[in-house]
Write a protein that holds these residues in place. Structure first.
Motif, PDB file in Angstrom:
ATOM      1  N   PHE A 131       4.893  -2.719  12.798  1.00  0.00           N
ATOM      2  CA  PHE A 131       4.516  -1.389  13.271  1.00  0.00           C
ATOM      3  C   PHE A 131       5.104  -0.297  12.380  1.00  0.00           C
ATOM      4  CE2 PHE A 131       3.298  -2.086  18.017  1.00  0.00           C
ATOM      5  CZ  PHE A 131       2.204  -2.824  17.606  1.00  0.00           C
ATOM      6  N   SER A 132       6.297  -0.532  11.845  1.00  0.00           N
ATOM      7  CA  SER A 132       6.885   0.427  10.916  1.00  0.00           C
ATOM      8  C   SER A 132       6.006   0.581   9.676  1.00  0.00           C
ATOM      9  CB  SER A 132       8.287  -0.025  10.510  1.00  0.00           C
ATOM     10  OG  SER A 132       8.826   0.820   9.522  1.00  0.00           O
ATOM     11  N   GLU A 133       5.520  -0.544   9.159  1.00  0.00           N
ATOM     12  CA  GLU A 133       4.645  -0.507   7.992  1.00  0.00           C
ATOM     13  C   GLU A 133       3.286   0.119   8.334  1.00  0.00           C
ATOM     14  OE1 GLU A 133       5.058  -1.817   4.377  1.00  0.00           O
ATOM     15  OE2 GLU A 133       6.676  -0.698   5.333  1.00  0.00           O
ATOM     16  N   PHE A 134       2.741  -0.212   9.500  1.00  0.00           N
ATOM     17  CA  PHE A 134       1.483   0.407   9.919  1.00  0.00           C
ATOM     18  C   PHE A 134       1.650   1.924  10.004  1.00  0.00           C
ATOM     19  CE2 PHE A 134      -0.514  -3.397  12.424  1.00  0.00           C
ATOM     20  CZ  PHE A 134      -0.737  -4.050  11.232  1.00  0.00           C
ATOM     21  N   GLN A 135       2.754   2.368  10.575  1.00  0.00           N
ATOM     22  CA  GLN A 135       3.008   3.804  10.711  1.00  0.00           C
ATOM     23  C   GLN A 135       3.127   4.456   9.334  1.00  0.00           C
ATOM     24  OE1 GLN A 135       5.765   5.900  10.067  1.00  0.00           O
ATOM     25  NE2 GLN A 135       4.897   7.647  11.164  1.00  0.00           N
ATOM     26  N   ARG A 136       3.787   3.772   8.417  1.00  0.00           N
ATOM     27  CA  ARG A 136       3.995   4.320   7.075  1.00  0.00           C
ATOM     28  C   ARG A 136       2.680   4.506   6.325  1.00  0.00           C
ATOM     29  NH1 ARG A 136       4.225   2.314   2.012  1.00  0.00           N
ATOM     30  NH2 ARG A 136       4.024   0.151   2.702  1.00  0.00           N
ATOM     31  N   ILE A 137       1.781   3.530   6.426  1.00  0.00           N
ATOM     32  CA  ILE A 137       0.574   3.571   5.599  1.00  0.00           C
ATOM     33  C   ILE A 137      -0.583   4.329   6.250  1.00  0.00           C
ATOM     34  CG2 ILE A 137       1.214   1.446   4.401  1.00  0.00           C
ATOM     35  CD1 ILE A 137      -0.854  -0.050   6.057  1.00  0.00           C
ATOM     36  N   LEU A 138      -0.425   4.735   7.506  1.00  0.00           N
ATOM     37  CA  LEU A 138      -1.451   5.557   8.138  1.00  0.00           C
ATOM     38  C   LEU A 138      -1.315   7.016   7.707  1.00  0.00           C
ATOM     39  CD1 LEU A 138      -1.733   4.334  11.847  1.00  0.00           C
ATOM     40  CD2 LEU A 138      -3.562   4.368  10.146  1.00  0.00           C
ATOM     41  N   LYS A 139      -2.441   7.664   7.519  1.00  0.00           N
ATOM     42  CA  LYS A 139      -2.446   9.090   7.240  1.00  0.00           C
ATOM     43  C   LYS A 139      -2.057   9.861   8.505  1.00  0.00           C
ATOM     44  CE  LYS A 139      -6.207   8.698   3.854  1.00  0.00           C
ATOM     45  NZ  LYS A 139      -7.592   9.135   3.517  1.00  0.00           N
ATOM     46  N   PRO A 140      -1.621  11.112   8.367  1.00  0.00           N
ATOM     47  CA  PRO A 140      -1.374  11.942   9.560  1.00  0.00           C
ATOM     48  C   PRO A 140      -2.604  11.965  10.461  1.00  0.00           C
ATOM     49  CG  PRO A 140      -0.544  13.032   7.600  1.00  0.00           C
ATOM     50  CD  PRO A 140      -1.299  11.815   7.113  1.00  0.00           C
ATOM     51  N   GLY A 141      -2.390  11.687  11.727  1.00  0.00           N
ATOM     52  CA  GLY A 141      -3.503  11.616  12.664  1.00  0.00           C
ATOM     53  C   GLY A 141      -4.261  10.308  12.623  1.00  0.00           C
ATOM     54  N   GLY A 142      -3.814   9.357  11.780  1.00  0.00           N
ATOM     55  CA  GLY A 142      -4.480   8.064  11.679  1.00  0.00           C
ATOM     56  C   GLY A 142      -4.381   7.259  12.962  1.00  0.00           C
ATOM     57  N   LYS A 143      -5.308   6.313  13.117  1.00  0.00           N
ATOM     58  CA  LYS A 143      -5.405   5.534  14.351  1.00  0.00           C
ATOM     59  C   LYS A 143      -5.068   4.062  14.117  1.00  0.00           C
ATOM     60  CE  LYS A 143      -7.184   9.234  16.271  1.00  0.00           C
ATOM     61  NZ  LYS A 143      -6.387  10.078  17.180  1.00  0.00           N
ATOM     62  N   LEU A 144      -4.474   3.465  15.135  1.00  0.00           N
ATOM     63  CA  LEU A 144      -4.246   2.021  15.193  1.00  0.00           C
ATOM     64  C   LEU A 144      -5.010   1.476  16.385  1.00  0.00           C
ATOM     65  CD1 LEU A 144      -2.810  -0.669  14.495  1.00  0.00           C
ATOM     66  CD2 LEU A 144      -0.922   0.090  15.957  1.00  0.00           C
TER      67      LEU A 144
ATOM     68  N   PHE B 251       0.838  -1.187   0.000  1.00  0.00           N
ATOM     69  CA  PHE B 251       0.000   0.000   0.000  1.00  0.00           C
ATOM     70  C   PHE B 251       0.878   1.245   0.000  1.00  0.00           C
ATOM     71  CE2 PHE B 251      -2.174  -3.196   2.786  1.00  0.00           C
ATOM     72  CZ  PHE B 251      -3.119  -3.609   1.845  1.00  0.00           C
ATOM     73  N   PRO B 252       0.452   2.303  -0.685  1.00  0.00           N
ATOM     74  CA  PRO B 252       1.228   3.543  -0.681  1.00  0.00           C
ATOM     75  C   PRO B 252       1.272   4.190   0.701  1.00  0.00           C
ATOM     76  CG  PRO B 252      -0.400   3.519  -2.466  1.00  0.00           C
ATOM     77  CD  PRO B 252      -0.726   2.378  -1.561  1.00  0.00           C
ATOM     78  N   LYS B 253       2.207   5.062   0.860  1.00  0.00           N
ATOM     79  CA  LYS B 253       2.326   5.844   2.091  1.00  0.00           C
ATOM     80  C   LYS B 253       1.031   6.620   2.338  1.00  0.00           C
ATOM     81  CE  LYS B 253       5.225   9.481   4.132  1.00  0.00           C
ATOM     82  NZ  LYS B 253       6.364  10.389   3.888  1.00  0.00           N
ATOM     83  N   GLU B 254       0.617   6.631   3.600  1.00  0.00           N
ATOM     84  CA  GLU B 254      -0.549   7.413   4.044  1.00  0.00           C
ATOM     85  C   GLU B 254      -1.819   7.036   3.288  1.00  0.00           C
ATOM     86  OE1 GLU B 254       0.650  11.522   3.950  1.00  0.00           O
ATOM     87  OE2 GLU B 254       2.229  11.220   5.441  1.00  0.00           O
ATOM     88  N   SER B 255      -2.108   5.734   3.283  1.00  0.00           N
ATOM     89  CA  SER B 255      -3.286   5.212   2.567  1.00  0.00           C
ATOM     90  C   SER B 255      -4.528   5.093   3.441  1.00  0.00           C
ATOM     91  CB  SER B 255      -2.975   3.821   2.000  1.00  0.00           C
ATOM     92  OG  SER B 255      -1.914   3.846   1.096  1.00  0.00           O
ATOM     93  N   PHE B 256      -4.362   4.937   4.761  1.00  0.00           N
ATOM     94  CA  PHE B 256      -5.475   4.559   5.630  1.00  0.00           C
ATOM     95  C   PHE B 256      -5.685   5.553   6.765  1.00  0.00           C
ATOM     96  CE2 PHE B 256      -3.946   0.610   3.741  1.00  0.00           C
ATOM     97  CZ  PHE B 256      -5.122   0.053   3.268  1.00  0.00           C
ATOM     98  N   ASP B 257      -6.954   5.727   7.118  1.00  0.00           N
ATOM     99  CA  ASP B 257      -7.314   6.530   8.287  1.00  0.00           C
ATOM    100  C   ASP B 257      -7.258   5.710   9.568  1.00  0.00           C
ATOM    101  OD1 ASP B 257      -8.382   9.072   6.903  1.00  0.00           O
ATOM    102  OD2 ASP B 257      -9.507   7.473   5.912  1.00  0.00           O
ATOM    103  N   LEU B 258      -7.494   4.401   9.432  1.00  0.00           N
ATOM    104  CA  LEU B 258      -7.571   3.512  10.594  1.00  0.00           C
ATOM    105  C   LEU B 258      -7.049   2.134  10.229  1.00  0.00           C
ATOM    106  CD1 LEU B 258      -8.721   2.652  13.450  1.00  0.00           C
ATOM    107  CD2 LEU B 258     -10.884   2.176  12.262  1.00  0.00           C
TER     108      LEU B 258
END
Length: 247
Positions: free
Chosen positions: A127-140, A103-110
């Motif tokens: 976690f590195s990949e989760f951080q990469r694909i979350l949008k700014p302010g995105g939630k895990l 998935f591209p960088k900053e693909s997901f809100d959640l």
């Protein structure tokens, strides 16, 4: 080890698809109500990754709440079960969360991950990949086995070590070996904090409905937590994170 996890969940897929959603109180009346409570009431137009979807119960709920969902699982049988459940309402992929995600960088809100991450030995890549694909302010939002529960299954009795546990689950008269990794509470918290800001830490309690179904297990869960839930947010992009990269 990974092949053992895949084999176990291929065997469990049918049980998840036809029994867990309607008969397993630990899911229905313990973990799921606490996880759902942490979701926004309206997820319309929100992009969500269901990371480790199993038979797709959460995928279906997220779609009903209006989210645009991509679901993944390492088990091809679980992927097939989710596809049967959800049809064309969400994309379902067979993926290993320990690898780079497509998935591209900053693909997901959640990103939502229910009772999955304890099957991963080293959380750094995930976690590195989760951080990469979350949008700014995105939630895990993720749930795992509670470290206090897992330690009772430890053979080495070294609380601060990460240990492979081989559990046995009985399904339809047969025992299925289910491997996972036990780790300390401090390791869970500190590894999460390397990549995210923690917003909530929940030790869920069983619902009153659980008590009516099984009073003995209800009392056990009230005195001995089995699951731990974490809600975290993506750190400020100005902070350099371990393993951070872009594509």
């Amino acid at each position: 080890m990974k092949t053992s996890i895949i084999a176990a969940y291929d065997k469990l897929a049918s049980d998840y698809e036809y029994n867990v959603d309607t008969k397993n109180a630990y899911n229905i009346h313990y973990e799921r109500p606490a996880m759902i409570k942490l979701l926004p009431a309206n997820l319309k137009n929100t992009k969500v990754l269901d990371a480790g979807c199993a038979a797709g119960w959460y995928t279906e709920q997220l779609v009903k709440l209006g989210a645009e969902v991509i679901a993944t699982d390492i088990s091809t049988e679980m992927v097939a079960a989710t596809q049967r459940r959800i049809g064309n309402k969400a994309k379902v992929l067979n993926l290993d969360l320990e690898n780079e995600l497509p998935f591209p960088k900053e693909s997901f809100d959640l990103i939502m991950s229910s009772l999955v991450i304890h099957y991963i030995n080293d959380w750094s890549k995930t976690f590195s990949e989760f951080q990469r694909i979350l949008k700014p302010g995105g939630k895990l939002l993720f749930s795992i086995h509670h470290p206090f529960m897992d330690f009772k299954l430890s053979k080495n009795k070294q609380y601060f070590s990460t240990e492979l546990i081989i559990d046995q689950w009985e399904r339809k008269g047969r025992l299925i070996e289910v491997p996972f990794y036990r780790r300390s509470l401090s390791e869970v918290l500190n590894k999460t904090l390397e990549y995210f800001s923690i917003e909530n830490i929940i030790e869920p309690q069983p619902t009153i409905k659980f008590k009516s179904l099984d009073p003995l297990k209800y009392e056990r869960l009230m005195s001995n937590p089995h699951f731990l839930i974490m809600k975290a947010s993506k750190k400020n992009d100005d902070v350099e994170l371990p393993g951070q990269h872009s594509i």
